[in-house]
Every structure is written in structure tokens, then in C-alpha cells.
Design a protein around this motif. Structure first.
Motif, PDB file in Angstrom:
ATOM      1  N   ILE A  17      84.957  92.077 -31.588  1.00  0.00           N
ATOM      2  CA  ILE A  17      85.505  91.792 -30.265  1.00  0.00           C
ATOM      3  C   ILE A  17      86.516  90.658 -30.351  1.00  0.00           C
ATOM      4  N   ILE A  18      86.153  89.616 -31.064  1.00  0.00           N
ATOM      5  CA  ILE A  18      87.057  88.481 -31.261  1.00  0.00           C
ATOM      6  C   ILE A  18      87.094  88.163 -32.754  1.00  0.00           C
ATOM      7  N   GLY A  19      88.137  87.511 -33.178  1.00  0.00           N
ATOM      8  CA  GLY A  19      88.239  87.133 -34.580  1.00  0.00           C
ATOM      9  C   GLY A  19      89.082  88.117 -35.363  1.00  0.00           C
ATOM     10  N   GLY A  20      89.217  87.839 -36.640  1.00  0.00           N
ATOM     11  CA  GLY A  20      90.091  88.627 -37.483  1.00  0.00           C
ATOM     12  C   GLY A  20      89.495  89.947 -37.920  1.00  0.00           C
ATOM     13  N   LEU A  21      90.362  90.827 -38.346  1.00  0.00           N
ATOM     14  CA  LEU A  21      89.957  92.112 -38.912  1.00  0.00           C
ATOM     15  C   LEU A  21      89.369  91.874 -40.303  1.00  0.00           C
ATOM     16  N   SER A  22      88.457  92.742 -40.698  1.00  0.00           N
ATOM     17  CA  SER A  22      87.772  92.555 -41.983  1.00  0.00           C
ATOM     18  C   SER A  22      87.778  93.851 -42.769  1.00  0.00           C
ATOM     19  N   ASP A  23      88.297  93.794 -43.994  1.00  0.00           N
ATOM     20  CA  ASP A  23      88.316  94.961 -44.875  1.00  0.00           C
ATOM     21  C   ASP A  23      86.971  95.072 -45.590  1.00  0.00           C
ATOM     22  N   ARG A  24      86.268  96.134 -45.292  1.00  0.00           N
ATOM     23  CA  ARG A  24      84.939  96.338 -45.861  1.00  0.00           C
ATOM     24  C   ARG A  24      84.867  97.755 -46.427  1.00  0.00           C
ATOM     25  N   GLY A  25      83.642  98.188 -46.764  1.00  0.00           N
ATOM     26  CA  GLY A  25      83.398  99.546 -47.215  1.00  0.00           C
ATOM     27  C   GLY A  25      82.284 100.161 -46.385  1.00  0.00           C
ATOM     28  N   VAL A  26      82.196 101.479 -46.389  1.00  0.00           N
ATOM     29  CA  VAL A  26      81.161 102.151 -45.613  1.00  0.00           C
ATOM     30  C   VAL A  26      79.769 101.685 -46.043  1.00  0.00           C
ATOM     31  N   ARG A  27      79.618 101.373 -47.334  1.00  0.00           N
ATOM     32  CA  ARG A  27      78.310 100.917 -47.811  1.00  0.00           C
ATOM     33  C   ARG A  27      77.913  99.561 -47.244  1.00  0.00           C
ATOM     34  N   ASP A  28      78.865  98.849 -46.628  1.00  0.00           N
ATOM     35  CA  ASP A  28      78.556  97.576 -45.973  1.00  0.00           C
ATOM     36  C   ASP A  28      77.973  97.769 -44.582  1.00  0.00           C
TER      37      ASP A  28
END
Length: 345
Positions: A33-44
Motif C-alpha cells: 500500500i505504501i513504500g517501495g516496490l520489491s522484487d521477489r519470487g513466487v517462492r517468497d
């Protein structure tokens, strides 16, 4: 709103032609909702959800709904998109101009349908020569999967028969996959269970109308095709109980989100559902139930991009999509996904 507001450029090379293997190795963009975008993986995903949250899956199963036949000596292609009876389907036909009620279309020796009605924009209603499971058997034998037109020009092969189904597909009737669900594997489901995340399944038989472009200039002038959905009393009770206990409702895919919104009342209570919905969600819609949405990256100017823009805000989604393009995320049905948290209204 103007449909142009939902436009963006997408390089052709970012459109995924095949899914990654294993499925849960796809990338995931977290959009809080707030804050930066985060690059993750589906396993996260287990780390991004909390004990008590409830994932709502769509357990529809894609059928081989694309058929090639002949009306006399002329070739006809039909894509089924909504079952209206045990032996009757609405379908998009090409070419449709010359088809008339009463015409017979032969798909194989002894397998045919009769045109019962003719609608707009290439739509016809077909009465098949068989019904129920016998019709499903014929579709398996003579039909092909109706891949979206932006994936290999819609030409499916044998590999797609497995790739284009979720691991929890049970109820036959969709002509397009609930693609956010394609990322799940038995290992990922086990990890979510261990995290204390609950699961529920609903059914929305996705129609071919999901592929249709929005031709209107204003969203108010676009008409959605109906899709058939089911939420059992037991499932509604489980989702309501999880919500009442403080868990978040996590819709897996826009199909689950649309069905939940169709069946929830203004107080956010989910009710059993068994019927058709043509809900069209655009910015300004006040979501009644879903708190989090897991979804793939969608086409510009599409009803699905409009839905995610309603969920998380148009400017936020444009920001997320520009980030995804710059970071090389894979788009559309076989692509990567994003986890969206709903903007409060």
C-alpha cells in the motif's frame, strides 16, 4: 473513464511464450500500500503472507474449446465461451457473417452442432449433437486449447495441455486459464500450509471474452460477457470466518476477485453464489472483500488492467508496470506476477 488512460507501451520481447519451469520459480513484484516496490519470487509468497490469511483459488479447468469445422464446403472456426445448457454453448465464430440459425457445422464424422441463434460481434449459440460428459469427450478428441492470441498467435500444442492448467483445476468449463494460479506447485502449497495460510476454492469458468479488446472510447460503454461462477455455502463460511478472525482475503487472480466481488454484500459478507456474473471493475469501485490480489501482468487497455488499477490505484499500477518493464519481468498468461495490496477507500 477514458480507455486511453489505461494504455502503455510494452516491448514484444517481454511477452512470455512459455512458462518458467518449475512454475514457482517465476518472479513476483510486491506492490505494498505504501513504500517501495520489491522484487521477489513466487517462492517468497509464504513470507509475504501471514498466518490466518486465506488464499482463494479458482478451481476451474480449461477445456479444448477451439473447434475447426465446415458449413457445407466453407471452413468455420469456433471458440466456445459460455455453456448455456448441457448441449448448448455460446461461441465466437469466424467467419460469422454467413452463418444463419439452422445451419449445421460439422467438426468431425458424426460430431456436429446446429446454429440456434446469432448474436453480435461474431457470437453464435450452438446446439451440439451430444451433451454433458459425451460432449466433453468429443471436445477432448477434436478440440484444441484456445491460447490467448498474443501467445504464439493462439496456436496451442501438446505441451500447453499441461502448462495451461493449474494444479488445482477440477471443474471443467473454462476456455481460458486463471493464470495467477499457474504459479502454484505442491511444494509451494505445502510451504503456505506450514506458514498457517488457509486455502479456499471457488469456481469461475473463464470465458473467451477475457481476450476481447475494449473497443469503446469510454469504460462506461464497454459490455462484459457473462461468466458462470459457483461459491458453495461451505466456502463462503470459511472465507467469512477467516476474515472475521482478522485474516486477509487473498484473491488468487482477477477471476477469483471478480467472483468474490459479485457475491459479497456491501458489509463485506460473502454469500453462496451459483449463476452468471458480468461484473466490470474500474477505478472508483469500492472492493468489498479482497484485501490482497495475486495476479499476472496484463494487456494495456484491457479490462484486467482496469481491475488492478481499481484495486491499487492507476498511478501506482503504472509505476509498477514501468518498473516491471525496466526490470525485464515477463508479461501475460505465461509470465511473472505481482502481489498487490488494496488501496484503502
Amino acid at each position: 473513464m477514458r480507455v486511453d488512460d489505461f494504455d502503455f507501451e510494452l516491448p514484444r520481447e517481454l511477452i512470455a511464450e512459455r512458462p518458467v519451469c518449475p512454475r514457482d520459480s517465476a518472479r513476483l513484484l510486491h506492490v505494498p500500500i505504501i513504500g517501495g516496490l520489491s522484487d521477489r519470487g513466487v517462492r517468497d509468497l509464504p513470507d509475504l503472507l501471514m498466518p490466518g490469511d486465506i488464499l482463494v483459488f479458482n478451481d476451474t479447468k480449461v477445456i479444448p474449446a477451439r473447434l475447426f469445422g465446415r458449413r457445407g464446403t466453407a471452413g468455420v472456426e469456433v471458440t466456445l465461451h459460455q455453456r448455456t445448457g448441457l448441449a448448448q454453448w455460446k461461441a465466437f465464430a469466424r467467419p460469422a457473417k454467413k452463418l444463419r440459425p439452422g445451419d449445421r457445422v460439422d467438426f468431425a464424422e458424426g460430431f456436429f452442432a446446429t446454429v440456434a441463434e446469432k448474436g453480435e460481434m461474431g457470437e453464435v449459440t450452438l446446439d451440439f449433437d451430444r451433451s454433458g460428459e459425451d460432449l466433453m469427450v468429443a471436445l477432448e478428441a477434436f478440440g484444441s486449447l484456445p491460447l490467448p492470441p498474443y501467445i504464439r498467435k493462439g496456436e496451442a500444442d501438446e505441451r500447453d495441455r499441461g502448462d495451461y492448467q493449474t494444479v488445482f483445476a477440477r471443474q471443467k468449463g473454462a476456455v481460458a486459464a486463471p493464470t495467477a494460479g499457474l504459479h502454484f506447485t505442491p511444494d509451494l502449497l505445502a510451504a503456505l500450509d506450514a506458514r498457517g495460510v488457509k486455502r479456499a476454492t471457488v469456481t469461475l469458468h473463464v470465458g473467451a471474452g477475457t481476450f476481447l479488446p475494449v473497443k469503446a472510447d469510454d469504460t462506461n460503454d464497454h459490455r462484459m460477457h457473462q461468466e458462470i461462477g459457483v461459491i458453495t455455502p461451505e466456502t463462503a463460511a470459511a472465507i467469512n470466518a477467516a476474515k472475521a478472525a482478522g485474516g486477509r482475503v487473498v484473491a488468487v487472480g482477477t477471476t477469483s476477485a471478480r467472483l468474490l466481488e459479485s457475491a459479497a454484500d456491501p458489509l463485506g459478507i460473502l454469500h453462496p453464489f451459483d449463476g452468471a456474473t458480468d461484473i466490470f471493475i474500474t477505478p472508483g469501485h469500492s472492493f468489498r472483500l479482497a484485501d490482497v490480489l495475486l495476479t499476472n501482468f496484463h494487456l494495456p487497455r484491457s479490462t484486467l488492467f482496469m481491475l488492478v488499477s481499481a484495486f491499487s490505484g492507476l498511478s501506482r499500477m503504472k509505476e509498477a508496470y514501468e518498473h516491471a518493464k525496466a526490470a525485464g519481468y515477463r508479461f501475460y498468461s505465461y509470465g511473472d506476477c505481482c502481489l498487490l495490496e488494496r488501496t484503502p477507500t
